[in-house]
Design a protein around this motif. Structure first.
Motif, PDB file in Angstrom:
ATOM      1  N   THR A 143      -3.342  -5.317   1.734  1.00  0.00           N
ATOM      2  CA  THR A 143      -2.544  -4.184   2.252  1.00  0.00           C
ATOM      3  C   THR A 143      -2.158  -3.180   1.140  1.00  0.00           C
ATOM      4  OG1 THR A 143      -0.431  -5.463   2.057  1.00  0.00           O
ATOM      5  CG2 THR A 143      -1.668  -5.682   4.220  1.00  0.00           C
ATOM      6  N   HIS A 193      -3.230  -3.462   9.477  1.00  0.00           N
ATOM      7  CA  HIS A 193      -2.051  -4.047   8.559  1.00  0.00           C
ATOM      8  C   HIS A 193      -0.828  -3.556   9.476  1.00  0.00           C
ATOM      9  CE1 HIS A 193      -5.189  -3.306   5.019  1.00  0.00           C
ATOM     10  NE2 HIS A 193      -5.416  -4.463   5.618  1.00  0.00           N
ATOM     11  N   ASP A 194      -0.572  -2.669  10.151  1.00  0.00           N
ATOM     12  CA  ASP A 194       0.497  -2.449  10.872  1.00  0.00           C
ATOM     13  C   ASP A 194       0.715  -3.151  11.923  1.00  0.00           C
ATOM     14  OD1 ASP A 194      -1.409  -1.335  12.822  1.00  0.00           O
ATOM     15  OD2 ASP A 194      -0.557   0.785  12.578  1.00  0.00           O
ATOM     16  N   TRP A 249       6.785  -4.993   2.537  1.00  0.00           N
ATOM     17  CA  TRP A 249       5.707  -5.180   1.672  1.00  0.00           C
ATOM     18  C   TRP A 249       5.884  -5.000   0.264  1.00  0.00           C
ATOM     19  CZ3 TRP A 249       1.788  -7.343   3.739  1.00  0.00           C
ATOM     20  CH2 TRP A 249       1.468  -6.960   5.048  1.00  0.00           C
ATOM     21  N   MET A 308      -1.807  -2.904  -4.335  1.00  0.00           N
ATOM     22  CA  MET A 308      -1.953  -3.617  -2.935  1.00  0.00           C
ATOM     23  C   MET A 308      -1.528  -5.165  -3.090  1.00  0.00           C
ATOM     24  SD  MET A 308      -6.144  -3.357  -3.105  1.00  0.00           S
ATOM     25  CE  MET A 308      -6.269  -1.565  -3.147  1.00  0.00           C
ATOM     26  N   ASN A 356      -3.480  -9.577   2.059  1.00  0.00           N
ATOM     27  CA  ASN A 356      -3.210  -9.548   3.794  1.00  0.00           C
ATOM     28  C   ASN A 356      -3.345 -10.919   4.254  1.00  0.00           C
ATOM     29  OD1 ASN A 356      -2.817  -8.929   6.582  1.00  0.00           O
ATOM     30  ND2 ASN A 356      -5.130  -8.345   6.474  1.00  0.00           N
ATOM     31  N   VAL A 369      -3.879   2.615   6.111  1.00  0.00           N
ATOM     32  CA  VAL A 369      -3.741   1.163   7.047  1.00  0.00           C
ATOM     33  C   VAL A 369      -5.144   0.810   7.331  1.00  0.00           C
ATOM     34  CG1 VAL A 369      -2.590   0.280   9.191  1.00  0.00           C
ATOM     35  CG2 VAL A 369      -1.509   1.906   7.710  1.00  0.00           C
ATOM     36  N   TYR A 400      -5.356 -11.607   7.270  1.00  0.00           N
ATOM     37  CA  TYR A 400      -6.547 -11.326   7.564  1.00  0.00           C
ATOM     38  C   TYR A 400      -7.584 -11.905   8.192  1.00  0.00           C
ATOM     39  CZ  TYR A 400     -11.278  -9.613   5.474  1.00  0.00           C
ATOM     40  OH  TYR A 400     -12.448  -9.262   5.381  1.00  0.00           O
ATOM     41  N   ILE A 433      -8.881  -2.395   1.269  1.00  0.00           N
ATOM     42  CA  ILE A 433      -8.073  -1.843   2.470  1.00  0.00           C
ATOM     43  C   ILE A 433      -8.793  -1.603   3.438  1.00  0.00           C
ATOM     44  CG2 ILE A 433      -6.494  -0.224   3.110  1.00  0.00           C
ATOM     45  CD1 ILE A 433      -5.348  -0.117   0.262  1.00  0.00           C
TER      46      ILE A 433
END
Length: 491
Positions: A183, A97-98, A13, A195, A198, A177, A201, A56
């Protein structure tokens, strides 16, 4: 059992962030206050949502830029005939996000956690009417209420109601998360949060690949950073006295709108002297609202006489109930035997509080009330004033939408306790007819105005400055957010 997709490591990231294209793909936003943490379900500070809301973290529903309640993680919902059961249809294929799957189990976990007895949610009242939450299927959730509440989708749009996962919630305060279009990359405390886009998404991909929230509390430093181009946009600019200079410069756009921020002289109704309505009334009539708006906000702000936003169609103009009348204040204090009392005035960092506090202290001194001013940092204000209720007076903008219901909580930090108001709020919570709601809200506004619960000052204006090539920033602030989902740069 939850399914897991390929996970990116923290270093990946970070690499993604540092290699994100500059210019049209990146933006740096200025913020006055640094959030105390990054978990909107476990903190009261508006700065938390200003970073993470819609970026987020996401909820079942969300607020749009015009204040409308829109679908978010729930694509739609239905209501049972008796108004007690809301069934939400969740979007399929959403991941955190994980890489873990977002499904009905996470919604059950999030809502049960928010309404639990040991919940630290700052808006726990939003969930008080929930009787049960049931996962009907992986993409369907049924929420049963103890009484009908036509406002429930509105409640679920608050930042305090975002959906979190049991696998990652323990680190949400420092490494959030969520399911949103961005992210979390890093938090350099005291300086910035970064950030990145993503790429997994579920919705439309944002135009921005990288966003940095830079914390600059000093108005002079904020001005210098904008002029130097170190900051691309400052949605809530702390130096309104310089806006004319930006307006004259073609490099910038000045964006002036409204907010949900009722700026008030919050009063500890259980404190010595202030538990006497006569003292609170004297304070209210000692306040020259326009002088505060002009002196602290350089003319930006709308006077209010109760805890309600003037742009709301149900707003009542009750400023006349507490009109500036220092002679009346002096007489009230004399009759009450309260001349020469001293009150503690605790001021958080925002300019409206620090500048406004000096003006209010002078106005109170003029009628015979002394103040001892303490300038507090935000974390200290949260602990001492908001949580500890160790104060007499403070100044703060309540930026939560349609939040007059806080006056129905006797344990809230200004400790107002009136059964009649609480009963009206209970009725309001189960009333969906707009005409009936307007009648109830009118009565509630009048009660707190006539009880002089707080000193009602002004509705906070949203005064922002941005690079003229930036599009999509919110003009108004129906909730405390810097939603970047629609932000882009012109060619």
């Amino acid at each position: 059992m939850k399914m897991t997709n390929l996970k990116l490591t923290a270093s990946a990231w970070a690499l993604m962030a540092t290699t994100a294209l500059a210019g049209n793909d990146a933006i740096t936003l200025g913020m006055v206050l640094e959030p105390p943490n990054l978990d909107p379900t476990g903190g009261a500070a508006a700065a938390i949502d200003e970073v993470v809301y819609a970026n987020i973290f996401e909820g079942l529903t969300r607020f749009g830029p015009d204040g409308a309640v829109l679908p978010a993680l729930a694509s739609d919902w239905s209501i049972s005939e008796d108004g007690l059961i809301y069934t939400f249809t969740l979007r399929d294929g959403v991941t955190f996000h994980d890489g873990t799957t977002m499904d009905a189990e996470d919604v059950v976990f999030s809502l049960d956690r928010a309404r639990a007895e040991d919940s630290t949610n700052a808006q726990k009242a939003l969930f008080a009417g929930i009787e049960s939450v049931t996962a009907v299927s992986p993409t369907s959730v049924a929420v049963k209420l103890s009484a009908p509440n036509g406002n429930f989708p509105f409640n679920m749009a608050w930042g305090d109601a975002v959906i979190v996962a049991p696998e990652s919630v323990e680190t949400a305060a420092t490494a959030p998360v969520g399911t949103g279009p961005f992210t979390f990359v890093e938090w350099a405390k005291g300086d910035h949060v970064t950030m990145a886009r993503n790429d997994a998404y579920w919705g439309d991909a944002p135009a921005l690949a990288k966003a940095t929230f830079k914390f600059i509390s000093d108005p002079n430093a904020a001005f210098a950073a904008m002029m130097a181009g170190d900051i691309d946009a400052f949605p809530n600019f702390p130096a309104p006295e310089t806006l004319a200079q930006f307006e004259a410069d073609p490099r910038f756009n000045v964006i002036v709108g409204s907010t949900e921020g009722e700026t008030i002289l919050s009063t500890n109704n259980a404190a010595e002297h202030l538990d006497d309505i006569r003292v609170r009334k004297a304070i209210a009539h000692a306040i020259d609202r326009q002088a505060i708006i002009d002196g602290a906000m350089f003319g930006y702000g709308t006077p209010i006489g109760t805890h309600f936003a003037p742009h709301n169609p149900d707003y009542m103009d009750l400023t006349g109930n507490s009109a500036y009348d220092p002679e009346l204040s002096r007489q009230i204090l004399k009759d009450a035997g309260k001349e020469g009392i001293t009150l503690r005035l605790m001021l958080p960092p925002p300019a409206y509080a620090r500048r406004g506090g000096e003006i209010i202290a002078a106005q109170l001194r003029d009628v015979g009330i002394n103040t001892e001013i303490s300038n507090l940092e935000w974390a200290q204000w949260i602990e001492q004033v908001f949580k500890g209720k160790d104060f007499d007076l403070t100044i703060v903008s309540h930026t939560e939408p349609a939040d007059i219901n806080i006056y129905a909580r006797p344990d809230y930090y200004f400790q107002y306790d009136r059964g009649e108001f609480q009963e009206l709020n209970d009725i309001l919570s189960v009333t969906s007819d707009p005409a009936q709601r307007a009648i109830l809200l009118a009565e509630m506004q009048q009660i707190i105005a006539e009880d002089y619960v707080n000193g009602y000052l002004f509705q906070l204006a949203k005064t922002g400055v941005a690079n003229a090539k930036i599009n999509g920033l919110w003009e108004n602030a129906p909730t405390q957010a810097n939603d970047l989902t629609g932000v882009s740069w012109s060619e």
